[in-house]
Design a protein around this motif. Structure first.
Motif, PDB file in Angstrom:
ATOM      1  N   ASN A   4      39.033  10.098  71.790  1.00 17.96           N
ATOM      2  CA  ASN A   4      38.421   8.778  71.639  1.00 17.96           C
ATOM      3  C   ASN A   4      38.631   7.925  72.879  1.00 17.96           C
ATOM      4  O   ASN A   4      39.385   8.268  73.780  1.00 17.96           O
ATOM      5  N   GLY A   5      37.966   6.782  72.897  1.00 17.68           N
ATOM      6  CA  GLY A   5      38.031   5.892  74.055  1.00 17.68           C
ATOM      7  C   GLY A   5      39.208   4.938  74.029  1.00 17.68           C
ATOM      8  O   GLY A   5      39.359   4.134  74.940  1.00 17.68           O
ATOM      9  N   GLY A   6      40.034   4.997  73.010  1.00 20.86           N
ATOM     10  CA  GLY A   6      41.262   4.208  72.978  1.00 20.86           C
ATOM     11  C   GLY A   6      41.075   2.748  72.589  1.00 20.86           C
ATOM     12  O   GLY A   6      41.995   1.955  72.711  1.00 20.86           O
TER      13      GLY A   6
ATOM     14  N   ALA B 183      42.680  14.611  55.746  1.00 16.94           N
ATOM     15  CA  ALA B 183      42.630  13.764  56.945  1.00 16.94           C
ATOM     16  C   ALA B 183      42.078  14.594  58.093  1.00 16.94           C
ATOM     17  O   ALA B 183      42.607  14.585  59.203  1.00 16.94           O
ATOM     18  N   ALA B 184      41.013  15.337  57.813  1.00 18.19           N
ATOM     19  CA  ALA B 184      40.510  16.323  58.765  1.00 18.19           C
ATOM     20  C   ALA B 184      39.484  15.747  59.732  1.00 18.19           C
ATOM     21  O   ALA B 184      38.794  16.500  60.421  1.00 18.19           O
ATOM     22  N   GLY B 185      39.362  14.420  59.791  1.00 18.08           N
ATOM     23  CA  GLY B 185      38.477  13.803  60.789  1.00 18.08           C
ATOM     24  C   GLY B 185      37.050  14.307  60.655  1.00 18.08           C
ATOM     25  O   GLY B 185      36.480  14.306  59.565  1.00 18.08           O
ATOM     26  N   GLY B 186      36.490  14.768  61.744  1.00 18.67           N
ATOM     27  CA  GLY B 186      35.114  15.245  61.753  1.00 18.67           C
ATOM     28  C   GLY B 186      34.855  16.388  60.791  1.00 18.67           C
ATOM     29  O   GLY B 186      33.713  16.638  60.412  1.00 18.67           O
ATOM     30  N   TRP B 187      35.886  17.085  60.389  1.00 22.93           N
ATOM     31  CA  TRP B 187      35.724  18.237  59.501  1.00 22.93           C
ATOM     32  C   TRP B 187      36.067  17.903  58.052  1.00 22.93           C
ATOM     33  O   TRP B 187      36.121  18.775  57.210  1.00 22.93           O
ATOM     34  N   SER B 188      36.316  16.616  57.743  1.00 21.52           N
ATOM     35  CA  SER B 188      36.781  16.276  56.396  1.00 21.52           C
ATOM     36  C   SER B 188      35.677  16.483  55.361  1.00 21.52           C
ATOM     37  O   SER B 188      35.962  16.899  54.234  1.00 21.52           O
ATOM     38  N   GLY B 189      34.417  16.215  55.739  1.00 21.09           N
ATOM     39  CA  GLY B 189      33.337  16.447  54.792  1.00 21.09           C
ATOM     40  C   GLY B 189      33.255  17.910  54.409  1.00 21.09           C
ATOM     41  O   GLY B 189      33.147  18.266  53.231  1.00 21.09           O
ATOM     42  N   GLU B 190      33.360  18.778  55.420  1.00 14.48           N
ATOM     43  CA  GLU B 190      33.340  20.221  55.152  1.00 14.48           C
ATOM     44  C   GLU B 190      34.497  20.626  54.259  1.00 14.48           C
ATOM     45  O   GLU B 190      34.344  21.434  53.344  1.00 14.48           O
ATOM     46  N   PHE B 191      35.676  20.065  54.512  1.00 11.82           N
ATOM     47  CA  PHE B 191      36.836  20.478  53.713  1.00 11.82           C
ATOM     48  C   PHE B 191      36.683  20.003  52.269  1.00 11.82           C
ATOM     49  O   PHE B 191      36.937  20.766  51.331  1.00 11.82           O
ATOM     50  N   SER B 192      36.235  18.765  52.068  1.00 14.66           N
ATOM     51  CA  SER B 192      36.026  18.282  50.699  1.00 14.66           C
ATOM     52  C   SER B 192      35.056  19.203  49.965  1.00 14.66           C
ATOM     53  O   SER B 192      35.291  19.592  48.814  1.00 14.66           O
TER      54      SER B 192
ATOM     55  N   TYR C 230      32.248  11.865  65.111  1.00  9.85           N
ATOM     56  CA  TYR C 230      32.474  10.745  64.199  1.00  9.85           C
ATOM     57  C   TYR C 230      32.327  11.301  62.791  1.00  9.85           C
ATOM     58  O   TYR C 230      31.509  12.173  62.551  1.00  9.85           O
ATOM     59  N   ASP C 231      33.121  10.771  61.886  1.00 10.64           N
ATOM     60  CA  ASP C 231      33.048  11.152  60.478  1.00 10.64           C
ATOM     61  C   ASP C 231      32.438   9.958  59.746  1.00 10.64           C
ATOM     62  O   ASP C 231      33.142   9.049  59.328  1.00 10.64           O
ATOM     63  N   ASP C 232      31.101   9.962  59.647  1.00  7.26           N
ATOM     64  CA  ASP C 232      30.385   8.773  59.180  1.00  7.26           C
ATOM     65  C   ASP C 232      30.190   8.759  57.670  1.00  7.26           C
ATOM     66  O   ASP C 232      30.029   9.808  57.038  1.00  7.26           O
ATOM     67  N   THR C 233      30.149   7.539  57.108  1.00  9.80           N
ATOM     68  CA  THR C 233      29.790   7.355  55.697  1.00  9.80           C
ATOM     69  C   THR C 233      28.585   6.418  55.633  1.00  9.80           C
ATOM     70  O   THR C 233      28.346   5.656  56.562  1.00  9.80           O
ATOM     71  N   PRO C 234      27.832   6.438  54.512  1.00  3.97           N
ATOM     72  CA  PRO C 234      26.605   5.638  54.452  1.00  3.97           C
ATOM     73  C   PRO C 234      26.857   4.139  54.556  1.00  3.97           C
ATOM     74  O   PRO C 234      26.033   3.412  55.112  1.00  3.97           O
TER      75      PRO C 234
ATOM     76  N   GLY D   2      34.297   6.918  60.617  1.00  2.00           N
ATOM     77  CA  GLY D   2      33.149   6.581  61.465  1.00  2.00           C
ATOM     78  C   GLY D   2      33.491   6.410  62.930  1.00  2.00           C
ATOM     79  O   GLY D   2      32.929   5.555  63.614  1.00  2.00           O
ATOM     80  N   GLY D   3      34.433   7.212  63.430  1.00  2.00           N
ATOM     81  CA  GLY D   3      34.807   7.119  64.840  1.00  2.00           C
ATOM     82  C   GLY D   3      35.855   6.054  65.101  1.00  2.00           C
ATOM     83  O   GLY D   3      36.156   5.753  66.253  1.00  2.00           O
ATOM     84  N   HIS D   4      36.433   5.473  64.024  1.00  2.00           N
ATOM     85  CA  HIS D   4      37.415   4.416  64.217  1.00  2.00           C
ATOM     86  C   HIS D   4      38.734   4.712  63.520  1.00  2.00           C
ATOM     87  O   HIS D   4      39.491   3.798  63.194  1.00  2.00           O
ATOM     88  N   GLY D   5      38.992   6.006  63.306  1.00  2.00           N
ATOM     89  CA  GLY D   5      40.249   6.390  62.669  1.00  2.00           C
ATOM     90  C   GLY D   5      41.447   5.983  63.496  1.00  2.00           C
ATOM     91  O   GLY D   5      42.472   5.576  62.962  1.00  2.00           O
ATOM     92  N   PHE D   6      41.301   6.104  64.798  1.00  2.00           N
ATOM     93  CA  PHE D   6      42.439   5.757  65.648  1.00  2.00           C
ATOM     94  C   PHE D   6      42.740   4.258  65.545  1.00  2.00           C
ATOM     95  O   PHE D   6      43.886   3.848  65.464  1.00  2.00           O
TER      96      PHE D   6
END
Lengths: 387, 548
Positions: A50-52, A205-214, A311-315, A337-341
């Motif tokens: 991420n950009g910090g 808490a899998a970030g970008g892969w959390s949707g796949e894991f769920s 990014y792990d986006d939600t609607p 949505g890219g703001h987990g950090f």
């Protein structure tokens, strides 16, 4: 790679900032034994890409409150974890290119101020003072909050990793979570690439892969993984203090402690989480055009490297925090949505509460995973998903 | 008025003459050793070291644009050249005191957190130590906008021996290739039908999307204008380069690679110790002649080199270890240890030429998706190729030193040209050579046991110290990807060319596993720092392109 035990009280999936922080809160509450799994290396996901940026200017009170507490968390981080994040509060400056954008920023600014944060609306001249070399006529004004800022993300990962090892949390790198096994209606075990282990709860808490894991656990979720790209320039002597964000095209950039300009811009990407897809010419050139258009003097500056992440986006733009009502023991800590950090220090405390069965200090209409069951999400939406 | 063949430029307060086509570095080198820049972080003295435009030892500000390589930039009449990252000059730099005040370096991962009141001050100080130059001056001085958009059936990157050889074969096979060359090279000796773009740097080669579609190669020219070449096939003939070597003070001015010693910029190297025992070291001794002071090699010294050296009366030190460079500022000597148990001894010299290891310039291939294969000798990743230069990416070919160690058999150009014309398909994996183990591993194992007095700079671009790798490793962080993020090794302007090959070996020793198990980094584009203006001018070419 193998795991140290065959049963845990909690297994956290994802050794990014959210997973590590959650495990830390759980360990402090004495809720061990805990394992954190990650299929990659430490910092291989969004926490290392991420950009910090860390900001408190958001459209909704719910996110502002969470972000404000997160800023306090990062201010304390050095004392708490012995690692220097170089949290530099140089401010976040949102640019408005026209009256309509300035009005939108004005509305955000009203909400931010009503939460007690001293944000300011700037005119074009004041923006020019904070962004040296900005081309004339490119902005009509902006919104600025000086206590927003940037961190160097990596030491946060190292500090948490070391703290977890000290308190006996097992962080297993190179171990992939494949799914869960449930019995009598709740989580019983988690299947991993290193074998199946028993556990009472699983944190996603899998970030970008959390949707796949769920989904691999049989839970339909609205999370969509979106590829984003970012680049860094050659390092220069300091000339820019704030993180600069432009709503119209999603341009954002800041100058890091190392002197590099680091930033990104929105270009369309097909959803998906295929690893190893490199940077695109379209992104690198689009970003360069936007930067040079905004600050023409940068045209001679070299781009040093570019990389991609998810990014792990939600609607509705809010994360999923809390237990999934369909599968007791399965706790969501995703959809940032890219703001987990940005939100990890405060959000992860709520995740830990959910694991411990305590009351979660959040409005369930905005953050509960249950909001997507039968409805289309939260009544409001967080749309300031930039930078 | 200067004669037409002479160019005048300003360097600091003085006016310097350059011959037509000469680089800034070559022109400055005729006046004596050029001190042009100090390092980031510790403001250590640095000098030109690679000679091929990749290290940070000859960075200068030209016409208001920072971080340009003096060794690449051909002088234009009226250029204004200034040194970087030093005050009042690179030779006498006030902030050079940082190096002495911090003999063990600065721990930016854990340090400078307390007292909280001072963090603002620490941040200002550290920000000021970062970076080489100030941002560019106002509005693109010396930067021309405009894009050159080209298309070609076959583009060959690199007009060295292999690139030219292959270009000739392509013409004979009925293809007119476009040849890109980073150096200011002439078209003399090129077969008719080959178009050469000199002083043109190919910098970004994304894998075709979808696979099998044509390539879009991004680059920039001598005027730092953007270039996009659309091509059905790309041949990478970018050759090799001479590796760095890690020892105490290996970043000192006067430590140079064979590439620089053999380059057209004739630096006043003076008496030089040559490190290496093979053909490359021999070429350096040939060039140095009576200025060769000694030859030091890790193992045996080849008979050719031994013969040439003894003809010149140059002493040979086989089975030896380079422990540290000596001097204050510039190199004044070299401390060497016999590896077979003999003691340490010192050699007087004014430069140290590294000619011990030749590595492939394969980064463009890895950007484009070629598969990496570790070669224990010389200790580097090469692209997986078959007998006709095909890589695993359809349409992407690799030839010459970028594709395979220099002493191995090279394919016939006619075979490669035929494969390109036929439409190159993916290669089957070639047999992995059983080869010997890297001789550098035991070498570095011994070296890490040496007592250390000064800084051992693994990554000169970012002033990353060996000690930082060791601390990270001792704290349980493993693998090159993590160590890169922990220490910054490999994230500097040379894109890791001069630190990662050494870091892999050091980490293999620290982590007690094979170099291949330490892993490697993802090759991030661009290949070399590429002007935002050049990239911006190409944006319209990609606006409608699908993004994966």
């Amino acid at each position: 790679v193998s795991l140290g035990r065959d049963d845990y009280r909690t297994v956290v999936v994802g050794a990014g900032i959210v997973g590590l922080y959650t495990a830390y809160h759980l360990a402090r509450a004495g809720a061990g034994p805990i394992a954190v799994l990650d299929r990659g290396f430490l910092s291989s996901g969004g926490s290392g890409r991420n950009g910090g940026g860390v900001r408190q200017q958001w459209e909704t009170r719910a996110t502002i409150r969470l972000a404000r507490e997160a800023v306090e968390g990062y201010r304390r981080f050095g004392r708490e974890f012995g690692h220097n994040l170089w949290f530099r509060q140089g401010g976040y400056l949102f640019l408005a290119e026209n009256r309509a954008e300035l009005e939108r920023l004005g509305r955000v600014h009203e909400v931010v101020r009503s939460e007690g944060l001293p944000s300011r609306l700037l005119d074009a001249e004041e923006v020019g003072r904070r962004v040296p070399g900005i081309a004339e006529g490119t902005v009509v004004g902006g919104a600025f909050l000086g206590s927003d800022g940037t961190v160097y993300p990596f030491p946060a990962v190292w500090g948490l990793y070391e703290a977890l090892r000290r308190v006996g949390v097992e962080v297993a790198l190179g171990v992939e979570a494949l799914g869960v096994r449930s019995g009598s209606g709740r989580i019983e075990a988690v299947r991993t690439s290193a074998g199946t282990v028993r556990t009472a709860s699983v944190v996603n808490a899998a970030g970008g892969w959390s949707g796949e894991f769920s989904r691999s656990c049989g839970l339909e979720v609205p999370n969509v993984a979106t590829r984003h790209e970012i680049l860094a320039t050659e390092p220069m002597k300091p000339f820019l203090d704030p993180m600069v964000v432009r709503a119209s095209d999603g341009l954002y950039f800041s100058q890091t402690m190392r002197g590099e300009l680091v930033g990104g811009i929105t270009v369309p990407h097909a959803p998906g989480t295929q690893r190893g897809v490199p940077s695109s010419a379209r992104f690198v050139t689009t970003m360069a055009r936007a930067l040079v258009g905004l600050i023409p003097r940068l045209s001679g500056l070299g781009v040093l490297r570019a990389w991609t992440g998810f990014y792990d986006d939600t609607p509705d733009g809010f994360p999923l925090i809390g237990e999934d009502p369909r599968l007791p023991g399965f706790v969501h800590a995703n959809g940032f949505g890219g703001h987990g950090f940005m939100l990890a220090p405060s959000a992860s405390r709520r995740v830990a509460s959910a694991v411990l069965g305590e009351k979660v200090d959040l409005d369930p209409r905005e953050f509960s995973p249950a909001r997507f069951l039968g409805t289309s999400g939260a009544p409001s939406a967080e749309r300031l998903q930039l930078g | 008025m200067a004669p037409a063949s002479l160019r005048r430029f300003r360097f600091g307060r003085s006016s310097v003459e350059a011959r037509s086509g000469e680089t800034v570095l070559a022109a400055l080198a005729r006046r004596g050793w050029p001190s042009l820049v100090r390092s980031v972080r510790y403001h250590r003295p640095r000098g030109p070291s690679c000679g091929v435009g990749d290290c940070t030892g000859c960075l200068v500000r030209i016409n208001g644009v920072p971080n340009q390589r003096a060794c690449r930039r051909v002088v234009h009449e009226g250029d204004v050249v200034r040194s970087e990252n030093s005050w009042p000059s690179p030779a006498w730099d006030l902030l050079g005191v940082t190096d002495h005040l911090l003999p063990h370096g600065l721990d930016t991962v854990h340090g400078l957190r307390r007292p909280a009141l001072l963090t603002g001050l620490y941040q200002r100080a550290v920000r000021h130590l970062a970076g080489f130059g100030n941002p560019p001056d106002f509005v693109g001085v010396g930067e021309r906008s405009g894009l050159s958009a080209r298309s070609a059936e076959v583009v060959v990157v690199g007009a060295g021996r292999s690139g030219r050889g292959l270009a000739g074969a392509l013409v004979r096979a009925g293809v007119r290739p476009l040849l890109l060359e980073r150096d200011p090279s002439s078209g003399a000796g090129l077969p008719p039908g080959v178009e050469l773009l000199p002083e043109t740097t190919a910098t970004f080669l994304p894998p075709p999307e979808p696979p099998g579609a044509g390539f879009s190669l991004l680059g920039f020219d001598a005027e730092r204008r953007g270039l996009v070449v659309r091509a059905r096939s790309v041949v990478v003939a970018t050759g090799g380069y001479d590796a760095a070597l890690l020892f105490e003070g290996s970043d000192r001015p006067g430590v140079v690679t064979a590439d620089l010693a053999l380059s057209s910029a004739r630096l006043p190297l003076g008496k030089s110790v040559v490190v290496g025992g093979g053909a490359r070291a021999r070429a350096v001794v040939d060039r140095l002649g009576s200025d060769a002071a000694a030859v030091v090699a890790f193992g045996e010294i080849g008979p050719d080199l031994a013969q040439v050296a003894s003809g010149l009366g140059v002493p040979l030190y086989p089975r030896s270890r380079v422990v540290r460079s000596l001097g204050r500022g510039h190199v004044r000597g070299l401390e060497v240890a016999r590896r077979d148990g003999g003691g340490h001894f010192r050699l007087r010299c004014s430069s140290i030429v590294l000619a011990h290891r030749r590595l492939p310039n394969a980064q463009l291939l890895f950007q484009a998706g070629a598969i990496r294969r570790w070669s224990a000798v010389p200790g580097a990743y090469y692209p997986e190729t078959d007998g006709a230069g095909r890589t695993a990416v359809p349409g992407l070919f690799a030839v010459g030193a970028a594709a395979r160690p220099e002493d191995s058999a090279t394919p016939e150009w006619e075979d490669v040209a035929r494969a390109i014309v036929a439409g190159g398909s993916a290669a089957g994996p070639s047999p992995t050579p059983g080869g010997p183990r890297s001789e550098l591993l035991p070498y570095y194992r011994e070296l890490l046991g040496e007592r250390r007095r000064g800084k051992w700079v693994v990554c000169p671009c970012e002033d990353v110290l060996l000690q930082e790798l060791e601390v990270a490793s001792a704290r349980g962080f493993r693998g090159l990807e993590v160590i890169k993020r922990y220490t910054g090794v490999g994230t500097g302007l040379c894109q890791g060319r001069y630190c990662l090959p050494e870091a892999i070996l050091v980490l293999a020793i620290l982590e007690r596993r094979e170099p291949t198990e330490v892993g490697y980094i993802t090759q991030r584009p661009p290949l070399v720092p590429t002007p935002l203006g050049a990239l911006a001018s190409a944006a319209g070419e990609f606006d409608r392109e699908a993004v994966p």
